[in-house]
Design a protein around this motif. Sequence first.
Motif: not given
Length: 433
Positions: A153-162
Motif C-alpha cells: 500500500g505504498v504507491s497508488y493504486p494500493y491494490d497493486k504490489p508495491s
Amino acid sequence: MYLDSTPKSRSLFEKARKYLPGGVSYGLRYFSPYPFYVVKAKGSRVWDVDGNEYLDFWMGHGAIVTGHNYEPIIKAVREQLEYGAHFGWCNEWEVKWAEAVCRWFDMDMVRPSNSGTESNMYAVRLARTYTGRVKVGKFEGGWHGGYDGLHRGVSYPYDKPSSSGLTESVTKDIVLLPYNDLDGVRERIKGEDLACIIVEPVMGAAGFIPAEKEFLRGLRELCSEKGILLILDEVITGFRFYKGGQHYYNVKPDLITTGKAVGGQYFPGAGAICGKAEVMEKLDQIKIPNFWERSFHGGTYVGNALTMRAGYTLIRELEDKSDQFFPYLDRLGEKVINGLNNIFARNNFEAYTTGIGSLFAIHFTREKPVNGLTAERTKNRELNRKLFEFMLNHGVVYSSPSTAHFIFSIAHTEEDINRFLALTEEFVREVRA
C-alpha cells in the motif's frame, strides 16, 4: 536550458548507465532525460559538476534540518576522524548519543540502527515479540522504507504490489488502514489481532499530509484499548519540530523510529528505535539470555563513533538554539503555505497545499488531500511534470517530477521563499495562458 547547461552531467549519466541499473544509485533520483550530479553543497544550495547553482528544497531526502555542511557538526566530525570513525567496539559517543536521543524524544531507552528502514524493521519485530501477535497495521500511502514487512500500500493504486519480488506470505500480515479516518481504522481492524500500528505524524510520500490532531489522539486511545503498540515513524519529522512530532501532537507512542537526521544529517549508519523500557527490554541480552526468546537487533555499523558523535552534536545544537530555530522554521512554513494559497486563489487555479513547519507540498488535484487516496486519485501528473521542469530550468530543485514535495532548512531565508513563490506565480500564469 537544462540540456544546454549540463553537458558534464549528461556525460556522467551515459557512463553510469553501463554500471548502475537505470544509471542511478536510487531510482527516486532519476528524472528525464538525466539527473544532474552534485559536487558541493552549503546552506540551502547545491552545485553540480557543470558549476550550476540550485536552490535545494530536497535537503538530503529530508534528513538535513540545519542546512548543508553545518559547521558545528562538520567540526565535530573532523575531530572524531583523528581518533577513528568505526571501531567495532563500544565507544563513549554511543552512550552520550543514547542519553541525548532519549531526552529529545522523552523515551526511556534507545538502540541505534543503520537507517530508517532498519529502524522500522526492528521496531515491528520488537512489537511482535512484546505482544506475541503477528499482524501489523499501516496506512495507505505510508512509506516506511524498503522492508518487506511494511511494503504494501505504498504507491497508488494500493491494490497493486508495491514492488516485484514481495511474497504473499509476508504481505498478508500487513493490514492497510485509511489515514485521518478513525472510524475507518476501527472498521478495518475488526477481527484482526494486531501487534502494532505504525503511522507518520505527517505522511511524507503522499505529500506531507499532517495527521489531524483528534485522529492521532484517537489512534492512541484505540491502541491502548486493544493492547496494540503504537509506533510513530519520525524518520522525517523527528527533528523538524521541537522534540519531534509526538510533542507537537501531544501523543505518547510506545515506540518511535527515526533515521536520517539522528546520525547528524550527513552520515550513514543513522537510525534509532526508542521507546518505553518495558518494550525495549525485549532486546536486552542480560535480562533475556536465550536468543530465541529475545528480539534480535544488531549491525556492523550501528553505534559507530563518527555517526554517534555527529548525531549527539546535532541534538545539542537543536536543544541549545531551539528558541531560535523552530519558531523560524514555523514562520517560513506559514509564509510559504499562505503564499501558495493566495497565488492559487488569486489566479483561480485548481491546486491545494498541505504541510506543516518546514514540510509542504503542492497537489494538482480536484479535491483537498487528507490522505494518500485523496492525494492520488485525481492527481494531474502532467502539471507535476511541468512544474518540476519549470523550477529546474530556474535553478530550484526538489524531490521528483511526479511529486511536488518540498523541504526547507534553517539555512533557507525569506528571500529563498520569496523567490520560490514568485516562480510559482509565474508558472501558474504561464500554464493558464
